[in-house]
Design a protein around this motif. Structure first.
Motif, PDB file in Angstrom:
ATOM      1  N   LEU A  42       0.832  -1.195   0.000  1.00  0.00           N
ATOM      2  CA  LEU A  42       0.000   0.000   0.000  1.00  0.00           C
ATOM      3  C   LEU A  42       0.869   1.248   0.000  1.00  0.00           C
ATOM      4  O   LEU A  42       0.620   2.210  -0.740  1.00  0.00           O
ATOM      5  CB  LEU A  42      -0.905  -0.008   1.236  1.00  0.00           C
ATOM      6  N   ARG A  43       1.920   1.217   0.794  1.00  0.00           N
ATOM      7  CA  ARG A  43       2.830   2.351   0.918  1.00  0.00           C
ATOM      8  C   ARG A  43       3.594   2.602  -0.379  1.00  0.00           C
ATOM      9  O   ARG A  43       3.645   3.734  -0.877  1.00  0.00           O
ATOM     10  CB  ARG A  43       3.814   2.079   2.057  1.00  0.00           C
ATOM     11  N   VAL A  44       4.200   1.558  -0.939  1.00  0.00           N
ATOM     12  CA  VAL A  44       5.028   1.703  -2.135  1.00  0.00           C
ATOM     13  C   VAL A  44       4.181   2.050  -3.358  1.00  0.00           C
ATOM     14  O   VAL A  44       4.532   2.936  -4.142  1.00  0.00           O
ATOM     15  CB  VAL A  44       5.825   0.413  -2.401  1.00  0.00           C
ATOM     16  N   ALA A  45       3.048   1.358  -3.516  1.00  0.00           N
ATOM     17  CA  ALA A  45       2.180   1.620  -4.667  1.00  0.00           C
ATOM     18  C   ALA A  45       1.583   3.025  -4.581  1.00  0.00           C
ATOM     19  O   ALA A  45       1.509   3.746  -5.588  1.00  0.00           O
ATOM     20  CB  ALA A  45       1.063   0.579  -4.735  1.00  0.00           C
ATOM     21  N   ALA A 221      -2.193   5.884   8.266  1.00  0.00           N
ATOM     22  CA  ALA A 221      -1.787   5.174   7.052  1.00  0.00           C
ATOM     23  C   ALA A 221      -1.450   6.171   5.944  1.00  0.00           C
ATOM     24  O   ALA A 221      -0.459   6.008   5.218  1.00  0.00           O
ATOM     25  CB  ALA A 221      -2.888   4.227   6.596  1.00  0.00           C
ATOM     26  N   GLY A 222      -2.262   7.204   5.818  1.00  0.00           N
ATOM     27  CA  GLY A 222      -2.023   8.228   4.810  1.00  0.00           C
ATOM     28  C   GLY A 222      -0.735   8.982   5.059  1.00  0.00           C
ATOM     29  O   GLY A 222       0.000   9.319   4.114  1.00  0.00           O
ATOM     30  N   VAL A 226       2.136   9.364   2.276  1.00  0.00           N
ATOM     31  CA  VAL A 226       2.435  10.696   1.735  1.00  0.00           C
ATOM     32  C   VAL A 226       3.621  11.343   2.445  1.00  0.00           C
ATOM     33  O   VAL A 226       4.545  11.851   1.793  1.00  0.00           O
ATOM     34  CB  VAL A 226       1.197  11.618   1.844  1.00  0.00           C
ATOM     35  N   GLY A 227       3.616  11.323   3.771  1.00  0.00           N
ATOM     36  CA  GLY A 227       4.661  12.002   4.519  1.00  0.00           C
ATOM     37  C   GLY A 227       5.948  11.215   4.616  1.00  0.00           C
ATOM     38  O   GLY A 227       7.022  11.711   4.280  1.00  0.00           O
ATOM     39  N   ALA A 228       5.844   9.949   5.071  1.00  0.00           N
ATOM     40  CA  ALA A 228       7.033   9.156   5.355  1.00  0.00           C
ATOM     41  C   ALA A 228       7.565   8.382   4.159  1.00  0.00           C
ATOM     42  O   ALA A 228       8.566   7.682   4.285  1.00  0.00           O
ATOM     43  CB  ALA A 228       6.744   8.178   6.492  1.00  0.00           C
ATOM     44  N   THR A 229       6.915   8.488   3.012  1.00  0.00           N
ATOM     45  CA  THR A 229       7.416   7.793   1.828  1.00  0.00           C
ATOM     46  C   THR A 229       7.603   8.770   0.673  1.00  0.00           C
ATOM     47  O   THR A 229       8.731   9.059   0.267  1.00  0.00           O
ATOM     48  CB  THR A 229       6.460   6.662   1.403  1.00  0.00           C
TER      49      THR A 229
END
Length: 298
Positions: A42-45, A221-222, A226-229
């Motif tokens: 979810l994070r990478v995509a 999660a957002g 957005v912030g950490a990735t």
């Protein structure tokens, strides 16, 4: 302000985002909302989609065919191994443990620079390496399981592997940032990364019950996406473009402080004497390792 000043601000903000993320990611994973590998996909995509959408902001550059292999290696170490070990380790360890272990990254970067860039290592730096790694070992072996941290040594080991992988990623991307604008190759970095983590994450992501998410969990999660990735990877690449890799990694010293303070504020972790001693060993180690570099250049 000069480009270097902006680069320093960028490097600082990366650690602020990461420091807060230790607690946010822990809440989402340990709360049972999304399993680790599903969260990674979810994070990478999600971040990859953002990079492709905003890539028009960068200059129109063509990546040389030979550099695609370097980008792929960056995705292996900077996304796949890095994130898989980090999030899996987060199932077993605590925010403060994970964040303090990540401070050994400057030491690992120095070792890699010595091997691949033939950088001279003086006795002070050797002592620093021993102290820093000793602190990491103490922290990794210490800790009793809690309700949400079932196997702290295993979790810390996975986070340490993540730190090594991230260090290799720093060395790899430093070469790319001197050749291309970050937007030129980072979208490909995340495309390769999404492909690599898909087999691990998809089975877990398709079992997620989105109806159990509270507004705050959606925010956490957002923020990670957005912030950490998206934001941190972009800021980190900008910082690497203007500063030396060893300088950028020194900002990791702030991460345990930010993560620890935030974790204690929200009540998800605590501080004790063993953690303080381990942190002091690591701080002393990284200080000795980077002492000459800090004096000679920013």
């Amino acid at each position: 302000m000069s480009k270097k000043t902006y680069a320093f601000i960028a490097a600082f903000m990366v650690q602020v985002f990461y420091g807060v993320t230790f607690t946010f990611a822990s809440d989402v994973i340990k709360g049972g909302y999304v399993k680790p590998f599903g969260f990674i996909l979810l994070r990478v995509a999600g971040a990859g989609l953002l990079f492709w959408l905003f890539s028009f902001l960068g200059p129109k550059e063509k990546i040389e065919r030979k550099d695609f292999f370097t980008i792929f290696l960056g995705a292996v170490f900077g996304i796949a191994i890095n994130m898989l070990c980090f999030f899996k380790g987060f199932e077993y360890t605590t925010p403060i443990h994970a964040s303090v272990i990540m401070v050994v990254v400057p030491i690992i970067v120095l070792i890699l620079s010595t091997i691949f860039l033939k950088e001279k290592v003086i006795p002070t730096k050797i002592i620093g390496i021993i102290l820093g790694l000793s602190g990491a070992v103490v922290l990794s072996l210490y800790g009793k399981p809690t309700e949400n941290s079932a196997n702290i040594p295993l979790g810390n080991l996975l986070v340490f592997i993540n730190a090594v992988s991230y260090s290799i990623y720093i060395i790899i991307t430093k070469k790319l940032t001197s050749k291309y604008h970050p937007f030129t190759f980072i979208k490909w970095l995340f495309l390769f990364g999404a492909i690599l983590v898909f087999p691990f994450g998809f089975p877990q992501l398709e079992t997620v019950d989105w109806g159990t998410f509270t507004p705050y969990v959606f925010f956490e999660a957002g923020f990670v996406i957005v912030g950490a990735t998206f934001t941190t990877y972009l800021l980190n690449l900008f910082a690497l473009r203007e500063l030396k890799a060893s300088t950028v990694t020194t900002f990791l010293y702030l991460q345990p402080v930010i993560a620890g303070i935030f974790a204690m504020i929200v009540g998800s972790d605590s501080l004790d004497l063993i953690k303080i001693v381990a942190a002091i060993l690591i701080f002393a180690g990284v200080y000795l390792v980077t002492l000459n570099k800090v004096k000679k250049s920013a």
